[in-house]
Design an enzyme around this catalytic site. Structure first.
Site, PDB file in Angstrom:
ATOM      1  N   GLU A   1       0.840  -1.200   0.000  1.00  0.00           N
ATOM      2  CA  GLU A   1       0.000   0.000   0.000  1.00  0.00           C
ATOM      3  C   GLU A   1       0.875   1.250   0.000  1.00  0.00           C
ATOM      4  O   GLU A   1       1.524   1.567   0.992  1.00  0.00           O
ATOM      5  CB  GLU A   1      -0.920   0.008   1.220  1.00  0.00           C
TER       6      GLU A   1
ATOM      7  N   CYS B   1       3.134   4.680   5.326  1.00  0.00           N
ATOM      8  CA  CYS B   1       2.409   3.958   4.284  1.00  0.00           C
ATOM      9  C   CYS B   1       2.194   2.515   4.724  1.00  0.00           C
ATOM     10  O   CYS B   1       2.322   2.184   5.899  1.00  0.00           O
ATOM     11  CB  CYS B   1       3.177   4.020   2.967  1.00  0.00           C
TER      12      CYS B   1
ATOM     13  N   GLU C   1       8.686   2.935   6.640  1.00  0.00           N
ATOM     14  CA  GLU C   1       7.481   3.306   5.898  1.00  0.00           C
ATOM     15  C   GLU C   1       7.305   4.812   5.975  1.00  0.00           C
ATOM     16  O   GLU C   1       6.646   5.333   6.869  1.00  0.00           O
ATOM     17  CB  GLU C   1       6.229   2.601   6.458  1.00  0.00           C
TER      18      GLU C   1
ATOM     19  N   HIS D   1       8.330   9.349  -1.803  1.00  0.00           N
ATOM     20  CA  HIS D   1       8.312   7.911  -1.521  1.00  0.00           C
ATOM     21  C   HIS D   1       7.795   7.191  -2.758  1.00  0.00           C
ATOM     22  O   HIS D   1       6.811   7.611  -3.368  1.00  0.00           O
ATOM     23  CB  HIS D   1       7.440   7.620  -0.299  1.00  0.00           C
TER      24      HIS D   1
ATOM     25  N   SER E   1      12.935   6.249  -0.793  1.00  0.00           N
ATOM     26  CA  SER E   1      12.430   7.361   0.005  1.00  0.00           C
ATOM     27  C   SER E   1      13.505   8.432   0.077  1.00  0.00           C
ATOM     28  O   SER E   1      14.701   8.136   0.039  1.00  0.00           O
ATOM     29  CB  SER E   1      12.073   6.917   1.423  1.00  0.00           C
TER      30      SER E   1
END
Length: 350
Positions: free
Chosen positions: A7, A81, A66, A257, A244
């Site tokens: 995701e 994320c 993330e 990202h 990132s």
């Protein structure tokens, strides 16, 4: 990992605090004095970790497993994320800030529509649950609260979810101006990336260099280093793919990202800073990825600044940045939130 893929769409939380008025170290440095253990506890609650850190005189920036975390003296921005539990960080951060004598002034939470909503954990699978969680987590002194889902057209599957709570209905929410210019927070979500360009964010097998070194090379080769050319950029490459970066420029930051996998490719660009370049930089960032679908949200204070800003002028500036790339605006919306803040939202397709 989600059931069908990673995701990419992030959840974003911004907490703004009142600094002590008595002066001293806490008044000067505020949240930057948070103990490492407190930040680690907050991130463990979210289920992510720091992989890279940098800072300057204005703030500290962290690349996470993330997404990213930014810590200023009076505010913290946490963006994650995947299937992270972002809102679980709220009580941890409020408790740690309270131990420094800092009281919460405002809270803003935002996110787009997930690629894999069925994979999200509670309370993130449903915006109503997120709102109830936040209402229970923030102090009762934040009387002025509003939640809204910006859906520019009934046919659009793209939605922008916003929750805002503030101690004031018309006062500023912190960090509204940079160098005398109105402060903008720009959030851009891109899907269906150009496949050739997305391949730049895969690691070469047997490449023994560090994630930082490979990330810096990706920054240079992709052109991301030129999106905000005055910034100091810190890139990080993930295995087997993904990227990132955080970019620091005084009190301004930018973050990117990338999830490049075919079938659910995604890239995000966020910029927080002042002046018209905040909106113009959108075009430079999107040009790196050439996506087929783009959504863009801009948050700005409406009460002051060197020049008048309204939703129409923001819509026009974003469209002017993206239309030369072959993207057409399909829908747009705007709403006001407590603290004299306006949020605009637009969708574009090739």
């Amino acid at each position: 990992m989600a059931s069908l893929g990673f995701e990419g769409f992030e959840k974003r939380l911004e907490l703004v605090f009142l600094l002590p008025t008595c002066g001293g170290e806490r008044a000067r440095h505020g949240l930057r004095l948070l103990p490492v253990a407190a930040l680690r506890e907050a991130l463990e609650a979210v289920q992510c970790a720091v992989v890279s850190a940098a800072g300057n005189a204005s703030f500290d920036a962290y690349v996470l497993s993330e997404s990213s975390l930014f810590v200023y003296p009076s505010r913290v921005i946490l963006k994650t994320c995947g299937t992270t539990r972002l809102l679980r960080a709220v009580p941890v951060l409020l408790r740690a800030a309270g131990e420094l004598g800092l009281g919460l002034r405002s809270c803003r939470y935002s996110r787009g529509s997930y690629l894999f909503p069925e994979a999200q954990p509670f309370p993130h699978a449903d915006f109503d649950d997120e709102v109830r969680y936040l209402d229970g987590a923030v102090p009762s002194g934040l009387h002025f609260r509003r939640s809204s889902v910006l859906q520019p057209s009934p046919q659009s599957t793209h939605k922008w979810h916003v929750y805002s709570a503030s101690t004031s209905s018309d006062g500023a929410t912190g960090h509204e101006h940079v160098d005398g210019a109105t402060h903008f927070t720009v959030e851009v979500c891109m899907t269906e990336l150009d496949r050739t360009l997305a391949r730049q964010f895969y690691l070469t097998p047997a490449d023994a260099r560090s994630s930082h070194a490979i990330g810096d090379e990706m920054t240079a080769l992709s052109g991301l280093g030129g999106v905000n050319p005055q910034s100091l950029v810190f890139g990080y490459a993930f295995a087997p793919c993904g990227y990132s970066m955080n970019a620091l420029d005084g009190a301004r930051y930018a973050t990117v990202h990338v999830t490049p996998e075919d079938g659910h490719s995604y890239a995000s660009y966020e910029y927080a800073g002042g002046g018209a370049d905040a909106l113009a930089s959108i075009g430079r960032a999107v040009a790196v990825f050439r996506p087929s679908v783009v959504s863009a949200s801009v948050c700005y204070a409406t009460t002051a600044g060197s020049q008048a800003v309204d939703a129409t002028s923001v819509w026009s500036a974003v469209a002017n940045a993206l239309e030369p790339l072959g993207l057409a605006c399909r829908s747009q919306a705007a709403e006001g939130f407590p603290g004299a803040v306006t949020v605009t939202y637009q969708t574009f397709t090739a």
